[in-house]
Design a protein around this motif. Sequence first.
Motif, mmCIF file in Angstrom:
data_model
loop_
_atom_site.group_PDB
_atom_site.id
_atom_site.type_symbol
_atom_site.label_atom_id
_atom_site.label_comp_id
_atom_site.label_asym_id
_atom_site.label_seq_id
_atom_site.Cartn_x
_atom_site.Cartn_y
_atom_site.Cartn_z
ATOM 1 N N SER A 1 8.958 0.624 -21.502
ATOM 2 C CA SER A 1 9.639 1.768 -20.890
ATOM 3 C C SER A 1 9.241 1.920 -19.426
ATOM 4 O O SER A 1 10.077 2.225 -18.568
ATOM 5 C CB SER A 1 9.311 3.049 -21.653
ATOM 6 O OG SER A 1 9.730 2.970 -23.002
ATOM 7 N N ILE A 2 7.957 1.704 -19.136
ATOM 8 C CA ILE A 2 7.484 1.787 -17.751
ATOM 9 C C ILE A 2 8.108 0.679 -16.915
ATOM 10 O O ILE A 2 8.517 0.904 -15.762
ATOM 11 C CB ILE A 2 5.949 1.703 -17.712
ATOM 12 C CG1 ILE A 2 5.333 2.869 -18.492
ATOM 13 C CG2 ILE A 2 5.437 1.700 -16.273
ATOM 14 C CD1 ILE A 2 3.833 2.769 -18.686
ATOM 15 N N ALA A 3 8.219 -0.502 -17.493
ATOM 16 C CA ALA A 3 8.835 -1.627 -16.785
ATOM 17 C C ALA A 3 10.285 -1.310 -16.427
ATOM 18 O O ALA A 3 10.732 -1.565 -15.298
ATOM 19 C CB ALA A 3 8.760 -2.885 -17.650
ATOM 20 N N ASN A 4 11.015 -0.768 -17.358
ATOM 21 C CA ASN A 4 12.413 -0.419 -17.094
ATOM 22 C C ASN A 4 12.522 0.662 -16.028
ATOM 23 O O ASN A 4 13.438 0.644 -15.199
ATOM 24 C CB ASN A 4 13.094 0.056 -18.381
ATOM 25 C CG ASN A 4 13.263 -1.060 -19.398
ATOM 26 O OD1 ASN A 4 13.308 -2.235 -19.038
ATOM 27 N ND2 ASN A 4 13.340 -0.706 -20.670
ATOM 28 N N VAL B 1 0.456 0.299 -6.918
ATOM 29 C CA VAL B 1 -0.458 1.400 -7.247
ATOM 30 C C VAL B 1 0.271 2.448 -8.079
ATOM 31 O O VAL B 1 -0.277 2.988 -9.054
ATOM 32 C CB VAL B 1 -1.031 2.024 -5.958
ATOM 33 C CG1 VAL B 1 -1.850 3.275 -6.274
ATOM 34 C CG2 VAL B 1 -1.901 1.007 -5.216
ATOM 35 N N ALA B 2 1.524 2.731 -7.727
ATOM 36 C CA ALA B 2 2.313 3.717 -8.469
ATOM 37 C C ALA B 2 2.523 3.284 -9.919
ATOM 38 O O ALA B 2 2.420 4.097 -10.845
ATOM 39 C CB ALA B 2 3.658 3.941 -7.780
ATOM 40 N N ILE B 3 2.802 2.014 -10.123
ATOM 41 C CA ILE B 3 3.006 1.497 -11.485
ATOM 42 C C ILE B 3 1.733 1.676 -12.308
ATOM 43 O O ILE B 3 1.769 2.133 -13.464
ATOM 44 C CB ILE B 3 3.417 0.010 -11.446
ATOM 45 C CG1 ILE B 3 4.842 -0.132 -10.891
ATOM 46 C CG2 ILE B 3 3.327 -0.620 -12.841
ATOM 47 C CD1 ILE B 3 5.260 -1.560 -10.611
ATOM 48 N N ALA B 4 0.585 1.326 -11.716
ATOM 49 C CA ALA B 4 -0.687 1.434 -12.442
ATOM 50 C C ALA B 4 -1.021 2.890 -12.757
ATOM 51 O O ALA B 4 -1.446 3.211 -13.872
ATOM 52 C CB ALA B 4 -1.807 0.799 -11.623
ATOM 53 N N THR C 1 4.555 -7.730 -16.085
ATOM 54 C CA THR C 1 4.144 -7.334 -14.737
ATOM 55 C C THR C 1 3.386 -6.015 -14.767
ATOM 56 O O THR C 1 2.381 -5.841 -14.071
ATOM 57 C CB THR C 1 5.373 -7.210 -13.821
ATOM 58 O OG1 THR C 1 6.049 -8.470 -13.767
ATOM 59 C CG2 THR C 1 4.970 -6.798 -12.412
ATOM 60 N N VAL C 2 3.839 -5.078 -15.583
ATOM 61 C CA VAL C 2 3.152 -3.790 -15.702
ATOM 62 C C VAL C 2 1.728 -4.003 -16.212
ATOM 63 O O VAL C 2 0.770 -3.452 -15.664
ATOM 64 C CB VAL C 2 3.918 -2.842 -16.641
ATOM 65 C CG1 VAL C 2 3.110 -1.564 -16.900
ATOM 66 C CG2 VAL C 2 5.276 -2.489 -16.062
ATOM 67 N N CYS C 3 1.587 -4.793 -17.258
ATOM 68 C CA CYS C 3 0.254 -5.060 -17.827
ATOM 69 C C CYS C 3 -0.655 -5.723 -16.801
ATOM 70 O O CYS C 3 -1.821 -5.335 -16.645
ATOM 71 C CB CYS C 3 0.382 -5.942 -19.061
ATOM 72 S SG CYS C 3 1.336 -5.221 -20.402
ATOM 73 N N LYS C 4 -0.115 -6.704 -16.100
ATOM 74 C CA LYS C 4 -0.908 -7.435 -15.108
ATOM 75 C C LYS C 4 -1.339 -6.521 -13.969
ATOM 76 O O LYS C 4 -2.505 -6.533 -13.552
ATOM 77 C CB LYS C 4 -0.093 -8.609 -14.566
ATOM 78 C CG LYS C 4 -0.829 -9.457 -13.540
ATOM 79 C CD LYS C 4 0.042 -10.594 -13.040
ATOM 80 C CE LYS C 4 -0.680 -11.425 -11.975
ATOM 81 N NZ LYS C 4 0.184 -12.511 -11.451
ATOM 82 N N ILE C 5 -0.419 -5.716 -13.471
ATOM 83 C CA ILE C 5 -0.735 -4.817 -12.360
ATOM 84 C C ILE C 5 -1.787 -3.787 -12.775
ATOM 85 O O ILE C 5 -2.706 -3.478 -12.014
ATOM 86 C CB ILE C 5 0.541 -4.122 -11.853
ATOM 87 C CG1 ILE C 5 1.400 -5.125 -11.080
ATOM 88 C CG2 ILE C 5 0.202 -2.925 -10.967
ATOM 89 C CD1 ILE C 5 2.743 -4.575 -10.633
ATOM 90 N N LEU C 6 -1.678 -3.245 -13.982
ATOM 91 C CA LEU C 6 -2.645 -2.251 -14.437
ATOM 92 C C LEU C 6 -4.064 -2.813 -14.450
ATOM 93 O O LEU C 6 -5.005 -2.168 -13.966
ATOM 94 C CB LEU C 6 -2.272 -1.743 -15.825
ATOM 95 C CG LEU C 6 -3.275 -0.782 -16.472
ATOM 96 C CD1 LEU C 6 -3.450 0.472 -15.613
ATOM 97 C CD2 LEU C 6 -2.858 -0.414 -17.886
ATOM 98 N N SER D 1 17.200 -3.366 -12.351
ATOM 99 C CA SER D 1 17.797 -2.269 -11.597
ATOM 100 C C SER D 1 17.121 -0.951 -11.951
ATOM 101 O O SER D 1 17.150 -0.518 -13.092
ATOM 102 C CB SER D 1 19.292 -2.175 -11.895
ATOM 103 O OG SER D 1 19.511 -1.956 -13.268
ATOM 104 N N SER D 2 16.466 -0.344 -10.965
ATOM 105 C CA SER D 2 15.902 0.984 -11.121
ATOM 106 C C SER D 2 15.587 1.530 -9.742
ATOM 107 O O SER D 2 15.152 0.794 -8.856
ATOM 108 C CB SER D 2 14.629 0.954 -11.955
ATOM 109 O OG SER D 2 14.065 2.238 -12.008
ATOM 110 N N THR D 3 15.826 2.800 -9.549
ATOM 111 C CA THR D 3 15.562 3.420 -8.251
ATOM 112 C C THR D 3 14.528 4.539 -8.378
ATOM 113 O O THR D 3 14.420 5.385 -7.507
ATOM 114 C CB THR D 3 16.870 4.002 -7.671
ATOM 115 O OG1 THR D 3 17.399 4.977 -8.591
ATOM 116 C CG2 THR D 3 17.897 2.909 -7.426
ATOM 117 N N PHE D 4 13.786 4.538 -9.474
ATOM 118 C CA PHE D 4 12.823 5.615 -9.715
ATOM 119 C C PHE D 4 11.822 5.726 -8.577
ATOM 120 O O PHE D 4 11.628 6.804 -8.002
ATOM 121 C CB PHE D 4 12.101 5.391 -11.039
ATOM 122 C CG PHE D 4 10.996 6.377 -11.308
ATOM 123 C CD1 PHE D 4 11.278 7.702 -11.591
ATOM 124 C CD2 PHE D 4 9.661 5.985 -11.265
ATOM 125 C CE1 PHE D 4 10.268 8.623 -11.829
ATOM 126 C CE2 PHE D 4 8.643 6.891 -11.505
ATOM 127 C CZ PHE D 4 8.949 8.212 -11.789
#
Length: 400
Positions: free
Chosen positions: A94-97, A79-82, A105-110, A25-28
């Motif tokens: 923290s980025i994942a949350n 793209v935003a995550i990376a 997923t964050v590591c893989k996407i980056l 759950s996050s709406t960032f």
Amino acid sequence: MLLTIAACFNEIIIRSQSVWSLEHSSTFWEVDCQKNGPKFFKENFRMTRSSFDKLCIRLQKMKKKDTNYRNEIPLEKRVAIALYALGSSSEYRSIANLFGVGKATVCKILIEFCNEVWACMSPEYFKSFPLTRTGIAQGVADFNAMGYPQCIGAIDGCHIEIHPKKEEAVDYYNYKGWYSVVLLALVDAKYRFMYIHCGSPERCNDSSILERSSLKRELQECALIDEMSWYHGRTKIPAHIISDSAFRLSQYVMKPYPYNIENSAGQKLFNYRLSKCRRVVENAFGHYKARFRRIGKGIDNHIKNANVVISAACALHNFLIDEKDPVLENWLVDMQRDARRSPQGHNNLNDRSEGEVIRNGLMEYFGVEASLRAGDDGSGDEVDEPAVDADVTDSGLASN
């Protein structure tokens, strides 16, 4: 009958799992980044929304299709995550949350993002080599406007902190007590990276990296370098690059005269002119590390992925300069506060047969020019101040 019941039962199970995924759950991204203004967007993703949209168009290969088991993350969010990961020094958890995804997923996407950026953007933003007549002429014109003739670009190396495996760590350990790789870069007058070589261990100094690089071969073998020479008196001055005192002096690489209290006014003037223009590479490293704080504060990815992260960020740096998307002042302040001072090194390697003659010819030219200017309006270059010959203060280094 039993087979029919079993088939129906299996169909129910499959349908119930067709879009299964772990709920985060996050709406960032979905809410905050869409409703808040451009300042909020640029601060979080280190670029304007316009630049972001253009980047997404270029990275269409990152788009994933939904499967029977889950809905894929949309391209824009990937793209935003990376970008958030590159522009922030936050932990991946923290980025994942923040984005409502898993840490892995964050590591893989980056890494996927960096590989795709380099694959689709490096041909466009690193096309200075092989050198062309137009490219040399443009570089010379830009640096001539800054007060130094026949210069194509400025070269230097910066150190980027990494976290290598224990068995590999000794090669990357620097005397400041941390682990780093070197990014050797040639930069133009607009702070754009023309050439990069990244990934060399800290034990390799800047000059030795250049000596083994394709850039050195290009400078030696390009006929245009000599063909587009300029004369001061009888001294032929070819197009060349400028550096600090850590590099070997040659006909293609100009560096300052060694600092000495007894340096002549001409030597001081030459050092001032060269060092003034050489600052473009230090400024480029500063902007690069200020925008991408993960690089400025240290890369925590596996060492095998460090090079592509560093290289992709260089391509993005050039892309954003062309988009006129500037680095914010507060980013530079944060970078200076967090900076580690890079290991420094100097040598006095010279190719006196050619480099010294050319350097002396340039020194004489600057002296004549200053005298003519003083005769015209009573002014001239200030040469009393000590020559500026500072190494990169907090520069990291990565390779090809």
